[in-house]
Design a protein around this motif. Structure first.
Motif, PDB file in Angstrom:
ATOM      1  N   VAL A  81      -0.425   9.916   0.901  1.00  0.00           N
ATOM      2  CA  VAL A  81      -0.037   8.540   0.613  1.00  0.00           C
ATOM      3  C   VAL A  81       1.307   8.213   1.259  1.00  0.00           C
ATOM      4  O   VAL A  81       2.188   9.066   1.354  1.00  0.00           O
ATOM      5  CB  VAL A  81      -0.002   8.299  -0.915  1.00  0.00           C
ATOM      6  CG1 VAL A  81       1.058   9.138  -1.575  1.00  0.00           C
ATOM      7  CG2 VAL A  81       0.190   6.855  -1.258  1.00  0.00           C
ATOM      8  N   SER A  82       1.427   6.978   1.725  1.00  0.00           N
ATOM      9  CA  SER A  82       2.700   6.476   2.232  1.00  0.00           C
ATOM     10  C   SER A  82       3.485   5.918   1.048  1.00  0.00           C
ATOM     11  O   SER A  82       2.974   5.097   0.295  1.00  0.00           O
ATOM     12  CB  SER A  82       2.456   5.378   3.258  1.00  0.00           C
ATOM     13  OG  SER A  82       3.658   4.755   3.606  1.00  0.00           O
ATOM     14  N   LYS A  83       4.734   6.355   0.903  1.00  0.00           N
ATOM     15  CA  LYS A  83       5.534   5.924  -0.248  1.00  0.00           C
ATOM     16  C   LYS A  83       6.234   4.592  -0.028  1.00  0.00           C
ATOM     17  O   LYS A  83       6.791   4.024  -0.955  1.00  0.00           O
ATOM     18  CB  LYS A  83       6.590   6.978  -0.579  1.00  0.00           C
ATOM     19  CG  LYS A  83       6.008   8.311  -0.974  1.00  0.00           C
ATOM     20  CD  LYS A  83       7.050   9.274  -1.476  1.00  0.00           C
ATOM     21  CE  LYS A  83       8.171   9.509  -0.521  1.00  0.00           C
ATOM     22  NZ  LYS A  83       9.119  10.520  -0.953  1.00  0.00           N
ATOM     23  N   LEU A  84       6.220   4.065   1.193  1.00  0.00           N
ATOM     24  CA  LEU A  84       6.991   2.855   1.488  1.00  0.00           C
ATOM     25  C   LEU A  84       6.581   1.637   0.659  1.00  0.00           C
ATOM     26  O   LEU A  84       7.445   0.959   0.114  1.00  0.00           O
ATOM     27  CB  LEU A  84       6.925   2.543   2.973  1.00  0.00           C
ATOM     28  CG  LEU A  84       7.675   3.530   3.866  1.00  0.00           C
ATOM     29  CD1 LEU A  84       7.507   3.155   5.320  1.00  0.00           C
ATOM     30  CD2 LEU A  84       9.138   3.580   3.499  1.00  0.00           C
ATOM     31  N   PRO A  85       5.285   1.297   0.550  1.00  0.00           N
ATOM     32  CA  PRO A  85       4.953   0.096  -0.217  1.00  0.00           C
ATOM     33  C   PRO A  85       4.863   0.340  -1.717  1.00  0.00           C
ATOM     34  O   PRO A  85       4.486  -0.546  -2.467  1.00  0.00           O
ATOM     35  CB  PRO A  85       3.592  -0.313   0.340  1.00  0.00           C
ATOM     36  CG  PRO A  85       2.972   0.958   0.766  1.00  0.00           C
ATOM     37  CD  PRO A  85       4.111   1.828   1.231  1.00  0.00           C
ATOM     38  N   GLY A  86       5.198   1.528  -2.184  1.00  0.00           N
ATOM     39  CA  GLY A  86       5.025   1.879  -3.591  1.00  0.00           C
ATOM     40  C   GLY A  86       6.214   1.549  -4.466  1.00  0.00           C
ATOM     41  O   GLY A  86       7.288   1.186  -3.990  1.00  0.00           O
ATOM     42  N   MET A  87       5.978   1.681  -5.778  1.00  0.00           N
ATOM     43  CA  MET A  87       7.015   1.474  -6.787  1.00  0.00           C
ATOM     44  C   MET A  87       7.016   2.665  -7.730  1.00  0.00           C
ATOM     45  O   MET A  87       5.950   3.109  -8.160  1.00  0.00           O
ATOM     46  CB  MET A  87       6.720   0.217  -7.596  1.00  0.00           C
ATOM     47  CG  MET A  87       6.845  -1.056  -6.802  1.00  0.00           C
ATOM     48  SD  MET A  87       6.397  -2.471  -7.807  1.00  0.00           S
ATOM     49  CE  MET A  87       4.630  -2.414  -7.612  1.00  0.00           C
ATOM     50  N   VAL A  88       8.187   3.172  -8.049  1.00  0.00           N
ATOM     51  CA  VAL A  88       8.313   4.306  -8.958  1.00  0.00           C
ATOM     52  C   VAL A  88       8.415   3.796 -10.385  1.00  0.00           C
ATOM     53  O   VAL A  88       9.246   2.932 -10.683  1.00  0.00           O
ATOM     54  CB  VAL A  88       9.547   5.161  -8.604  1.00  0.00           C
ATOM     55  CG1 VAL A  88       9.733   6.274  -9.605  1.00  0.00           C
ATOM     56  CG2 VAL A  88       9.418   5.710  -7.199  1.00  0.00           C
ATOM     57  N   VAL A  89       7.549   4.333 -11.254  1.00  0.00           N
ATOM     58  CA  VAL A  89       7.568   4.004 -12.682  1.00  0.00           C
ATOM     59  C   VAL A  89       7.571   5.327 -13.426  1.00  0.00           C
ATOM     60  O   VAL A  89       6.549   6.017 -13.476  1.00  0.00           O
ATOM     61  CB  VAL A  89       6.352   3.154 -13.106  1.00  0.00           C
ATOM     62  CG1 VAL A  89       6.374   2.883 -14.589  1.00  0.00           C
ATOM     63  CG2 VAL A  89       6.282   1.872 -12.303  1.00  0.00           C
ATOM     64  N   GLY A  90       8.711   5.684 -14.000  1.00  0.00           N
ATOM     65  CA  GLY A  90       8.827   6.981 -14.662  1.00  0.00           C
ATOM     66  C   GLY A  90       8.655   8.098 -13.652  1.00  0.00           C
ATOM     67  O   GLY A  90       9.346   8.167 -12.649  1.00  0.00           O
ATOM     68  N   SER A  91       7.690   8.975 -13.882  1.00  0.00           N
ATOM     69  CA  SER A  91       7.409  10.060 -12.936  1.00  0.00           C
ATOM     70  C   SER A  91       6.211   9.732 -12.055  1.00  0.00           C
ATOM     71  O   SER A  91       5.711  10.590 -11.341  1.00  0.00           O
ATOM     72  CB  SER A  91       7.157  11.356 -13.706  1.00  0.00           C
ATOM     73  OG  SER A  91       6.039  11.201 -14.551  1.00  0.00           O
ATOM     74  N   TYR A  92       5.734   8.499 -12.102  1.00  0.00           N
ATOM     75  CA  TYR A  92       4.566   8.082 -11.333  1.00  0.00           C
ATOM     76  C   TYR A  92       4.967   7.170 -10.179  1.00  0.00           C
ATOM     77  O   TYR A  92       5.989   6.509 -10.230  1.00  0.00           O
ATOM     78  CB  TYR A  92       3.576   7.325 -12.225  1.00  0.00           C
ATOM     79  CG  TYR A  92       3.055   8.149 -13.372  1.00  0.00           C
ATOM     80  CD1 TYR A  92       2.082   9.114 -13.182  1.00  0.00           C
ATOM     81  CD2 TYR A  92       3.547   7.959 -14.661  1.00  0.00           C
ATOM     82  CE1 TYR A  92       1.611   9.867 -14.237  1.00  0.00           C
ATOM     83  CE2 TYR A  92       3.083   8.704 -15.724  1.00  0.00           C
ATOM     84  CZ  TYR A  92       2.110   9.663 -15.505  1.00  0.00           C
ATOM     85  OH  TYR A  92       1.650  10.404 -16.549  1.00  0.00           O
TER      86      TYR A  92
END
Length: 105
Positions: A81-92
């Motif tokens: 997975v590419s982390k660029l378009p993602g959002m961190v919520v807790g440990s996810y």
């Protein structure tokens, strides 16, 4: 009252920003539409002689939850997975389906 102990609101904001709903139990996000909830695997150590980019934007992870419109992956799959378009919520990490680059067999 300005120099008194800072409790209450500060503690609540810190615990919520880490993905805790009540301050004690972790909350697992439920993705909507074509989004995925992923836990990222730790990065493998690299030889000190290897040239590596300053930031790693692609990483393997395990799918923890999927939105209702996701068709190509299911819970428990190992994906790249590419982390660029993602959002961190807790440990996810919450990412859209178009951020999935591949599936590990």
């Amino acid at each position: 009252w300005l120099n008194g102990p800072r409790t209450g609101l500060t503690h609540d904001l810190k615990s919520r920003s880490r993905g805790y709903h009540d301050g004690g139990t972790p909350v697992k996000p439920r993705p909507l539409r074509d989004w995925l909830c992923v836990t990222l695997e730790p990065l493998q150590p690299v030889s000190p002689l290897a040239i590596k980019p300053p930031t790693v934007n692609v990483q393997f992870g395990k799918v923890e939850a999927v939105g209702p419109e996701v068709r190509d992956v299911k819970v428990g799959d190992r994906i790249l997975v590419s982390k660029l378009p993602g959002m961190v919520v807790g440990s996810y990490l919450l990412v859209p389906m178009n951020a999935v680059l591949g599936k590990a067999e």
